[in-house]
Design an enzyme around this catalytic site. Structure first.
Site, short mmCIF file in Angstrom:
data_model
loop_
_atom_site.label_atom_id
_atom_site.label_comp_id
_atom_site.label_asym_id
_atom_site.label_seq_id
_atom_site.Cartn_x
_atom_site.Cartn_y
_atom_site.Cartn_z
N GLU A 78 32.98 38.44 44.61
CA GLU A 78 34.31 38.57 44.02
C GLU A 78 35.39 38.19 45.03
O GLU A 78 35.28 38.46 46.23
CB GLU A 78 34.53 40.02 43.54
CG GLU A 78 33.47 40.46 42.54
CD GLU A 78 33.78 41.81 41.93
OE1 GLU A 78 34.95 42.10 41.66
OE2 GLU A 78 32.83 42.59 41.74
N ASP A 79 36.42 37.56 44.53
CA ASP A 79 37.70 37.44 45.24
C ASP A 79 37.64 36.75 46.59
O ASP A 79 38.21 37.25 47.56
CB ASP A 79 38.30 38.84 45.45
CG ASP A 79 38.57 39.60 44.16
OD1 ASP A 79 37.99 39.24 43.14
OD2 ASP A 79 39.35 40.56 44.20
N CYS A 117 39.27 37.98 37.41
CA CYS A 117 37.85 38.07 37.10
C CYS A 117 37.48 38.08 35.62
O CYS A 117 36.65 37.28 35.18
CB CYS A 117 37.23 39.28 37.79
SG CYS A 117 38.00 40.85 37.36
N ASP A 290 33.98 34.31 42.06
CA ASP A 290 34.57 34.23 40.72
C ASP A 290 36.01 33.72 40.69
O ASP A 290 36.51 33.35 39.64
CB ASP A 290 34.46 35.58 39.99
CG ASP A 290 35.17 36.73 40.69
OD1 ASP A 290 35.74 36.52 41.78
OD2 ASP A 290 35.14 37.85 40.15
N HIS A 291 36.70 33.70 41.83
CA HIS A 291 38.04 33.11 41.95
C HIS A 291 38.48 33.26 43.40
O HIS A 291 37.69 33.67 44.26
CB HIS A 291 39.05 33.76 41.00
CG HIS A 291 39.10 35.25 41.08
ND1 HIS A 291 39.63 35.93 42.15
CD2 HIS A 291 38.65 36.20 40.22
CE1 HIS A 291 39.52 37.23 41.94
NE2 HIS A 291 38.91 37.42 40.78
#
Length: 666
Positions: A78-79, A117, A290-291
């Site tokens: 994530e992130d 997300c 995811d980003h």
């Protein structure tokens, strides 16, 4: 060029006797899908999508023996942006992933469809744009189309795969029970029956933005999973030009890199586990985020900082086709992460599912590579927004359809970020440079254009530079085309969208009827005019105030309020709209009345809605508008806000806004 989407108007999905929707993907159903898609796919769609027989023949499942099927493993995080040694980042301490890149493929131009997300994950699990699916707003609990849309792991399960997810879903809709064999913190491919191929997802959460908040106490809060030799020095950080160079920012960045090293350990352990099980040579492994970074102007935004992500794939020799997956490969094709699902299906010998708008990027019979990456941003937690973007290899064009929303509005969750607090503090003291101060502006431009070759952090907006007019207009046309073709549901205000979704069965279905394209065209055109109107467009807005479609009336009201010069005709029209049968139109009228100087009337309208309305979505929308109108409007509506605070509606995002609004006036 859109990633292989095809139109499906008129298709109602496979039905069982009695009208019950069948969720499985049997062979005869896939033949029905094939006939429907072939019937409805126009020549223009076919050429534009750049797809060949892969998307229009649609045999059910390739006749492969299970022993010939690859296992597929996703290691997601994530992130975080591509802060890895293999991507050339000097601060990265990621030896395992760097070695992995040498053994497989490193994609240099991988992007997400959103900067946050849940919308991204909704697109990955379905292969459909969130703006089409109605899942573009954060935590919106979208309704999936009941008539045939499935999450792609179901097709894998039908083909004999054992599918596990450990453990985050966060798809912005309720996950169909047929999606996974296991989805929990204990889910694992080792639980599969003997002989079954697997598709397994393991998601790493320690890189999430919330894991950076403790960097304020940097020396005492290093991640437990890394050694002292892997600690980062704040002084060694390379500061992105979108941030001030301060110790607060440096600590946040150092903590982020330490968390990414944690992910490297996670990858190490999962790869070792795979090897120990004797599965290394039969498993295709994907690594992705995811980003972008969980920091301001990265996460949540459609710039490269928010959407450019690492993507690496290792393919065992036995599954390499046409040279794909050769060790040390660098692939610069434009990749959108919502292509992951179709790619997994393709590697498993399964054709894309009919409603997928994405095409595969690995395996056989690949569609033409995409030329553009599209992005969308709607509501972020408690504040509403509407942004669309298109990126080619050099330029990014952004359209802010709600330009009155600041770059950084107050946001209960995101405001916990140390770097954002630092930027607000320095801005208040007048210590930010002009380049940085622009992110603190109370309003954004309607259009943004950036030359990524010379301005990779997208700081210098070229939208008003006449030397770039042709480029801007070309990208604008492509973006408009995409919004129409994909039936962008974001043009319907969210409270209105949720009501229509219940009526139509899903948000996806709202603009998919016989008149879907013409309705989309009207909404796109009017929303663009309303976001940056010219005086000459007054008549267009007035004529649309009587439209039967309340979404059209909404944008007409917004456009009137944005005109610089108002007159008695506009005032009378807005006063009438404040009594419209649709609450979203009423709220838009209140906003516009406030803009043209009729503050008392605006607050009266909003206060009445706060006092009488029962729909949580409408209340949330009205509070959001009141928040953006400023302290005078809030003070005038304080009694209604306090009444709402004491009601059973004061929960979730409503509670966040109410709490914030009451602080300065209690």
């Amino acid at each position: 060029v859109y990633g292989g989407h095809c139109r499906d108007e008129g298709y109602n999905g496979p039905q069982q006797p009695g009208g019950k929707v069948e969720t499985g993907l049997e062979v005869n159903q896939m033949k029905k899908f094939n006939r429907s898609i072939t019937k409805n796919l126009t020549r223009r769609d076919f050429l534009r999508a750049g797809v060949g027989a892969a998307l229009i023949q649609l045999p059910a499942i390739a006749a492969k023996k299970k022993a010939d099927l690859p296992n597929i493993l996703w290691l997601s995080a994530e992130d975080f942006s591509p802060h890895l040694g293999c991507y050339g980042d000097p601060n990265a301490k990621t030896p395992v992933i760097d070695q992995f890149a040498k053994e497989g493929v490193r994609f240099t131009h991988a992007f997400t469809v959103h900067g946050v997300c849940a919308p991204v994950r909704s697109s990955i699990i379905t292969g459909i744009y969130p703006a089409s699916l109605g899942s573009c707003a954060m935590r919106c609990a979208a309704d999936l189309p009941k008539e045939s849309l499935v999450c792609f792991p179901e097709a894998l399960r039908q083909a004999g795969y054992y599918c596990t997810n450990n453990s985050k879903e966060d798809y912005n809709f309720q996950t169909p029970q047929t999606t996974w064999d296991e989805s929990s913190k204990k889910a694992h491919y080792k639980n599969r029956p003997n002989g079954k191929p697997f598709f397994a997802v393991f998601n790493f959460t320690e890189t999430h933005e919330s894991k950076l908040w403790n960097s304020a106490d940097f020396e005492n809060t290093h991640p437990e999973g890394i050694s002292a030799s892997e600690y980062q020095s704040p002084g060694a950080m390379v500061i992105p030009p979108v941030y001030p160079d301060s110790l607060v920012v440096r600590r946040d960045l150092a903590r982020l890199y330490e968390r990414i090293t944690e992910f490297d350990h996670f990858v190490r352990d999962k790869l070792a586990e795979l090897k120990a099980a004797g599965l290394e040579d039969s498993t295709i492994v994907f690594i992705w985020s995811d980003h972008g970074d969980g920091l301001p102007r990265f996460k949540r935004w459609l710039y490269d900082t928010g959407t450019h992500v690492p993507l690496l794939v290792r393919i065992p020799a036995r599954f390499r086709l046409n040279g794909q997956g050769a060790p040390g490969t660098i692939d610069d094709r434009m990749i959108n992460l919502f292509q992951l699902g179709p790619t997994v299906l393709n590697l498993a010998g399964i054709e894309p599912l009919p409603r997928m708008q994405a095409g595969a990027f690995l395996g056989s019979n690949l569609p033409k590579p995409v030329d553009y990456i599209f992005g969308a941003r709607d509501r972020i937690d408690e504040y509403f927004d509407l942004v669309r973007s298109v990126r080619d290899r050099r330029y990014r064009f952004i359209r802010n359809l709600n330009p009155w929303v600041p770059y950084f509005p107050r946001h209960e969750y995101g405001d916990r970020c140390n770097t954002l607090q630092e930027m607000r503090h320095l801005h208040a003291e007048g210590k930010l440079t002009p380049a940085l101060s622009q992110w603190m502006a109370g309003r954004r431009p309607a259009e943004e254009l950036y030359d990524l070759d010379v301005d990779p952090y997208e700081i210098c907006n070229l939208a008003d530079d006449i030397a770039y007019t042709a480029i801007k207009e070309s990208l604008n046309r492509i973006l408009i085309d995409w919004m129409i073709e994909t039936r962008d549901t974001g043009l319907v205000p969210e409270p209105m969208l949720r009501i229509r979704s219940k009526e139509a069965g899903s948000a996806y279905a709202i603009l998919r009827g016989p008149d879907g394209q013409s309705r989309s065209q009207r909404l796109v055109r009017l929303a663009i005019l309303a976001s940056n109107p010219k005086p000459s467009e007054k008549r267009t807005f007035l004529e649309n105030l009587g439209d039967a479609d309340s979404a059209v009336r909404y944008w007409a009201v917004i456009g009137l309020g944005q005109l610089k010069n108002t007159d008695a005709e506009i005032l009378k029209s807005l006063q009438k709209a404040a009594k419209d049968s649709d609450h979203c139109v009423q709220i838009a009228a209140a906003r516009s009345l406030y803009w043209i100087g009729r503050q008392d009337e605006a607050v009266t309208t909003l206060s009445h809605i706060l006092t009488t309305e029962k729909d949580d979505n409408v209340l949330h929308f009205a509070l959001n508008v009141l928040d953006f109108l400023g302290s005078d409007a809030v003070a005038a509506a304080k009694e209604s806000i306090r009444d709402l605070a004491n009601s059973d509606k004061n929960k979730g995002y409503i509670e966040r806004i109410v709490s914030r609004l009451l602080k300065p006036i209690s």
